[in-house]
Design a protein around this motif. Structure first.
Motif, PDB file in Angstrom:
ATOM      1  N   ASN A   5      59.199  -8.403 -50.468  1.00  0.00           N
ATOM      2  CA  ASN A   5      58.822  -8.245 -51.880  1.00  0.00           C
ATOM      3  C   ASN A   5      57.836  -7.092 -51.973  1.00  0.00           C
ATOM      4  O   ASN A   5      57.341  -6.588 -50.962  1.00  0.00           O
ATOM      5  N   SER A   6      57.532  -6.671 -53.170  1.00  0.00           N
ATOM      6  CA  SER A   6      56.693  -5.480 -53.348  1.00  0.00           C
ATOM      7  C   SER A   6      55.280  -5.667 -52.780  1.00  0.00           C
ATOM      8  O   SER A   6      54.735  -4.742 -52.172  1.00  0.00           O
ATOM      9  N   ILE A   7      54.706  -6.844 -52.960  1.00  0.00           N
ATOM     10  CA  ILE A   7      53.348  -7.083 -52.460  1.00  0.00           C
ATOM     11  C   ILE A   7      53.320  -6.974 -50.936  1.00  0.00           C
ATOM     12  O   ILE A   7      52.478  -6.278 -50.359  1.00  0.00           O
ATOM     13  N   HIS A   8      54.243  -7.645 -50.282  1.00  0.00           N
ATOM     14  CA  HIS A   8      54.302  -7.606 -48.820  1.00  0.00           C
ATOM     15  C   HIS A   8      54.573  -6.195 -48.328  1.00  0.00           C
ATOM     16  O   HIS A   8      53.918  -5.705 -47.406  1.00  0.00           O
ATOM     17  N   TRP A   9      55.545  -5.514 -48.931  1.00  0.00           N
ATOM     18  CA  TRP A   9      55.893  -4.168 -48.474  1.00  0.00           C
ATOM     19  C   TRP A   9      54.717  -3.211 -48.625  1.00  0.00           C
ATOM     20  O   TRP A   9      54.400  -2.451 -47.717  1.00  0.00           O
ATOM     21  N   ASN A  10      54.060  -3.240 -49.762  1.00  0.00           N
ATOM     22  CA  ASN A  10      52.958  -2.308 -49.989  1.00  0.00           C
ATOM     23  C   ASN A  10      51.814  -2.544 -49.007  1.00  0.00           C
ATOM     24  O   ASN A  10      51.195  -1.599 -48.531  1.00  0.00           O
ATOM     25  N   THR A  11      51.558  -3.788 -48.669  1.00  0.00           N
ATOM     26  CA  THR A  11      50.517  -4.097 -47.691  1.00  0.00           C
ATOM     27  C   THR A  11      50.982  -3.762 -46.278  1.00  0.00           C
ATOM     28  O   THR A  11      50.290  -3.075 -45.524  1.00  0.00           O
ATOM     29  N   PHE A  12      52.163  -4.229 -45.908  1.00  0.00           N
ATOM     30  CA  PHE A  12      52.702  -4.049 -44.556  1.00  0.00           C
ATOM     31  C   PHE A  12      52.913  -2.580 -44.223  1.00  0.00           C
ATOM     32  O   PHE A  12      52.531  -2.114 -43.158  1.00  0.00           O
ATOM     33  N   SER A  13      53.530  -1.837 -45.117  1.00  0.00           N
ATOM     34  CA  SER A  13      53.865  -0.450 -44.805  1.00  0.00           C
ATOM     35  C   SER A  13      52.613   0.402 -44.625  1.00  0.00           C
ATOM     36  O   SER A  13      52.601   1.305 -43.793  1.00  0.00           O
ATOM     37  N   LYS A  14      51.564   0.110 -45.357  1.00  0.00           N
ATOM     38  CA  LYS A  14      50.320   0.871 -45.196  1.00  0.00           C
ATOM     39  C   LYS A  14      49.679   0.604 -43.838  1.00  0.00           C
ATOM     40  O   LYS A  14      49.161   1.510 -43.199  1.00  0.00           O
ATOM     41  N   LYS A  15      49.726  -0.646 -43.386  1.00  0.00           N
ATOM     42  CA  LYS A  15      49.118  -1.003 -42.104  1.00  0.00           C
ATOM     43  C   LYS A  15      49.982  -0.586 -40.922  1.00  0.00           C
ATOM     44  O   LYS A  15      49.484  -0.115 -39.911  1.00  0.00           O
TER      45      LYS A  15
END
Length: 104
Positions: A5-15
């Motif tokens: 989902n967008s929340i997970h992707w935005n957090t995961f991809s940055k890290k």
């Protein structure tokens, strides 16, 4: 290709893809996310959308995933698959797969 989902992707991809100021878009020519495509693995629709968008030949594609079901869908579409088991050395697994297919 990721079921996310967008929340997970935005957090995961940055890290996970933060390297010297680069991000996920700098490492991949295409990123196919379930929440954007409104379909998810193992549904073949997400594979068809990604293949069409990327313009790839499934017979020349190695699909890597830790889900057996996702790998079976990819195989049914004509892709080579590598069912990755977390903890395995991914580089070694890929090289072994390519050697078996005589791609290197």
């Amino acid at each position: 290709m990721s079921n996310t989902n967008s929340i997970h992707w935005n957090t995961f991809s940055k890290k996970s893809f933060d390297y010297r100021g680069l991000n996920a878009d700098d490492f991949f020519k295409g990123i196919y996310l379930s929440y954007k495509l409104h379909t998810a693995k193992p549904d073949s629709a997400i594979f068809h959308k990604a293949v069409e968008d990327a313009g790839i030949d499934v017979r020349e594609t190695l699909f890597i995933d830790d889900s057996f079901a996702n790998c079976m869908t990819a195989r049914s579409l004509g892709m080579s698959v590598l069912h990755y088991k977390p903890g395995d050395n991914l580089e070694s697994c890929i090289l072994k797969e390519l050697e078996q297919k005589e791609m290197i």
